[in-house]
Design a protein around this motif. Structure first.
Motif, PDB file in Angstrom:
ATOM      1  N   LYS A   1     -31.646  -7.746  -8.051  1.00  0.00           N
ATOM      2  CA  LYS A   1     -32.098  -7.295  -9.364  1.00  0.00           C
ATOM      3  C   LYS A   1     -33.262  -6.336  -9.184  1.00  0.00           C
ATOM      4  N   MET A   2     -33.298  -5.337 -10.029  1.00  0.00           N
ATOM      5  CA  MET A   2     -34.363  -4.359  -9.944  1.00  0.00           C
ATOM      6  C   MET A   2     -35.670  -4.952 -10.485  1.00  0.00           C
TER       7      MET A   2
ATOM      8  N   LYS B   1     -28.823   6.881  -9.016  1.00  0.00           N
ATOM      9  CA  LYS B   1     -29.133   5.934 -10.092  1.00  0.00           C
ATOM     10  C   LYS B   1     -30.106   4.862  -9.606  1.00  0.00           C
ATOM     11  N   ASP B   2     -29.921   4.389  -8.363  1.00  0.00           N
ATOM     12  CA  ASP B   2     -30.828   3.373  -7.818  1.00  0.00           C
ATOM     13  C   ASP B   2     -32.249   3.916  -7.677  1.00  0.00           C
TER      14      ASP B   2
ATOM     15  N   HIS C   1     -33.491   6.369  -9.384  1.00  0.00           N
ATOM     16  CA  HIS C   1     -33.966   6.538 -10.767  1.00  0.00           C
ATOM     17  C   HIS C   1     -34.494   5.227 -11.324  1.00  0.00           C
ATOM     18  N   ASP C   2     -33.800   4.113 -11.061  1.00  0.00           N
ATOM     19  CA  ASP C   2     -34.251   2.802 -11.534  1.00  0.00           C
ATOM     20  C   ASP C   2     -35.569   2.388 -10.875  1.00  0.00           C
TER      21      ASP C   2
ATOM     22  N   LYS D   1     -38.471   4.372 -12.654  1.00  0.00           N
ATOM     23  CA  LYS D   1     -38.716   4.170 -14.082  1.00  0.00           C
ATOM     24  C   LYS D   1     -40.119   3.625 -14.310  1.00  0.00           C
TER      25      LYS D   1
ATOM     26  N   ASN E   1     -32.731  10.929 -15.467  1.00  0.00           N
ATOM     27  CA  ASN E   1     -31.501  11.031 -14.692  1.00  0.00           C
ATOM     28  C   ASN E   1     -30.448  11.774 -15.510  1.00  0.00           C
TER      29      ASN E   1
ATOM     30  N   SER F   1     -39.299  -5.217 -12.537  1.00  0.00           N
ATOM     31  CA  SER F   1     -39.617  -4.886 -13.920  1.00  0.00           C
ATOM     32  C   SER F   1     -40.068  -3.435 -14.023  1.00  0.00           C
ATOM     33  N   ILE F   2     -39.780  -2.806 -15.157  1.00  0.00           N
ATOM     34  CA  ILE F   2     -40.074  -1.382 -15.343  1.00  0.00           C
ATOM     35  C   ILE F   2     -41.583  -1.146 -15.268  1.00  0.00           C
TER      36      ILE F   2
ATOM     37  N   SER G   1     -39.160   8.760 -14.967  1.00  0.00           N
ATOM     38  CA  SER G   1     -37.973   9.296 -14.326  1.00  0.00           C
ATOM     39  C   SER G   1     -36.950   9.709 -15.376  1.00  0.00           C
TER      40      SER G   1
END
Length: 322
Positions: free
Chosen positions: A134-135, A50-51, A53-54, A57, A62, A137-138, A60
């Protein structure tokens, strides 16, 4: 059916446009990745998928459900899923007593497996385990840093380096806006020692720019995860013929890279071109068809003007023909 998706004939305009998007392109866009998990996986591997995949993005996909796939034993099932989801890269996570915390990363070329590597993950920390993480920005691409001479000396590690560049890399840029660089991925290679394979440490950092009193800001790195070490278990590198075919550059792209003559750019950045042509006869131009612009009209108008000029001038009170 045995017919591949790319070979099917479109039944309507929408299907035709969809197949046109799958056709080979002169300049490739961003590579899409497909993340899958096997029938038996650990919570840690699921979180790592999941990480990743994030991080990838929006290019991607999942899969949340488990898939009874084995990439090294059956390649066709993975190829079908990647082709159906229009993905040229994949990641497959699994966990077993024989191969704990297993991650398979691979690439495809022309909807066929190009190469893939089975990695054993150790020292795993997910993004959720880092406080305040925090991830980015997309769509924001990371700065990718490779450390260690093993990336150049070990063929397997060199191929994995190339794989990560394809996965998280982006197009070459002439200029970079520092304000747009939000995070960095650092991969550190440890050379092989005796029978032990070389390791790669994967670290993900968030970048913070602070005032330094000069033009270049002070950069601070805060680890935000995922965090893990990788060791190669099995590998299936690309054959020499397949590698040569995949790296072939089209002639159109080769020609476009050459210096062009009579091209220049103005102050606004627009490209201007100068074309040299022979002298043209404007009377031969094909204009819009309308009655007032017919070619025969010019001769009629000229004849009427000549006839009018040949007539004697009118004098009041006198017949001009006397």
């Amino acid at each position: 059916s045995d017919m591949s998706i790319a070979q099917r004939k479109p039944k309507n305009a929408r299907a035709k446009r969809a197949l046109a998007l799958r056709e080979p392109k002169m300049v490739e866009g961003e590579r899409s990745a497909l993340w899958m998990r096997g029938t038996s996986t650990s919570e840690v591997i699921t979180a790592i998928l999941k990480d990743l995949h994030d991080l990838k993005k929006p290019d991607s996909t999942n899969f949340s459900r488990r898939n009874e796939k084995r990439p090294f034993e059956d390649e066709t099932s993975v190829e079908f899923l990647c082709q159906k989801n229009e993905c040229s890269m994949f990641g497959f996570g699994s966990h077993s007593k024989k191969r704990p915390n297993n991650l398979v990363l691979g690439r495809l070329f022309n909807y066929k497996i190009y190469d893939m590597y089975e990695l054993a993950l150790t020292d795993i920390k997910t993004a959720m385990q880092f406080k305040g993480s925090k991830m980015p920005s997309i769509g924001n691409r990371p700065a990718i840093i490779f450390q260690g001479d093993a990336f150049d000396n070990d063929p397997k590690l060199a191929a994995i380096k190339n794989l990560f560049l394809d996965m998280f890399g982006h197009e070459a840029m002439q200029k970079v806006n520092l304000a747009g660089v939000e995070h960095a991925i650092v991969l550190t290679a440890q050379p092989a020692q005796g029978e032990k394979e070389g390791k790669i440490a994967f670290r993900h950092y968030q970048l913070t720019f602070k005032k330094s009193g000069g033009r270049v800001p002070k950069v601070e790195l805060d680890e935000v995860g995922p965090h893990f070490d990788m060791e190669v278990r099995r590998s299936r590198p690309a054959s020499a013929d397949l590698q040569k075919e995949a790296c072939k550059v089209p002639r159109q792209v080769q020609k476009s890279g050459k210096m062009k003559k009579n091209f220049e750019k103005n102050a606004m950045g627009d490209t201007l071109g100068r074309v040299h042509m022979e002298k043209q006869d404007l009377n031969e131009f094909q204009t819009r068809k309308m009655r007032g612009l017919k070619r025969g009209r010019d001769k009629v108008v000229e004849a009427a003007a000549a006839e009018e000029s040949s007539r004697p001038a009118k004098i009041p009170g006198k017949n001009p023909y006397d």
